[in-house]
Design a protein around this motif. Structure first.
Motif: not given
Length: 178
Positions: A122-134
């Motif tokens: 996973t690239d950083e964009t996908t990781a950021r979008l799938t992080d539910a804490s944000g």
């Protein structure tokens, strides 16, 4: 090839067989994927066009034993026949066929124990979008503190329909007013 090597070949084949398949057999497509993963792409066409159909049952499947003892030697015999310009297939006891068969089996055995499906990166964009804490607003209500989804409970506002009339909001308070 020793029986330990053949067991390693069967282990590799089991990694690629369909998960729903209960028997120790596989269809052509997973076998071709396994061949490609083992670096044997050059033999796919011959396998697909003639060799598999000669050895497969009516359900178009071959058992692991058939693959090791018949299909792979047939692939080697066909490749040697093409190389030497022989019509049909070369004999299985031909030294070149035996050597190629062992080489093919070794390539299958070398893949034993390695997962057929690699984990996706996973690239950083996908990781950021799938992080539910944000997540903010109503979206953050869909996940618990560990980031696991709550399912239907997180998506639906459940109405309290316990009153006599559907929109009556103060159920159980009638006697307190009088």
């Amino acid at each position: 090839m020793a029986s330990g090597g053949k067991d390693a070949v069967k282990c590799t084949l089991r990694e690629y067989k369909e998960r729903t398949e209960k028997a120790d057999a596989m269809k052509l497509t997973p076998f071709l994927k396994c061949m490609e993963a083992c670096g044997l792409k050059q033999y796919k066409t011959a396998t697909e066009s003639s060799i598999w159909n000669l050895n497969a049952d009516t359900a178009k499947k071959c058992t692991m034993d058939q693959i090791v003892s018949k299909v792979i030697p047939d692939i080697a015999a066909d490749a040697i026949a093409r190389k030497k310009g022989i019509k049909g297939r070369a004999r299985h006891d031909d030294p070149d066929v035996v050597k190629l068969t062992d080489d093919i089996l070794c390539k299958f055995a070398a893949k034993a124990g390695q997962a057929a499906h690699k984990a996706t990166k996973t690239d950083e964009t996908t990781a950021r979008l799938t992080d539910a804490s944000g997540y903010t607003g109503s979206h953050k209500e869909r996940f618990d503190k560990d980031g696991k989804g709550k399912g239907l409970e997180g998506r639906v506002d459940k109405a309290d329909n316990s009153g006599y009339v559907g929109n009556y909001k103060n159920a159980g308070t009638y006697d307190q007013c009088h």
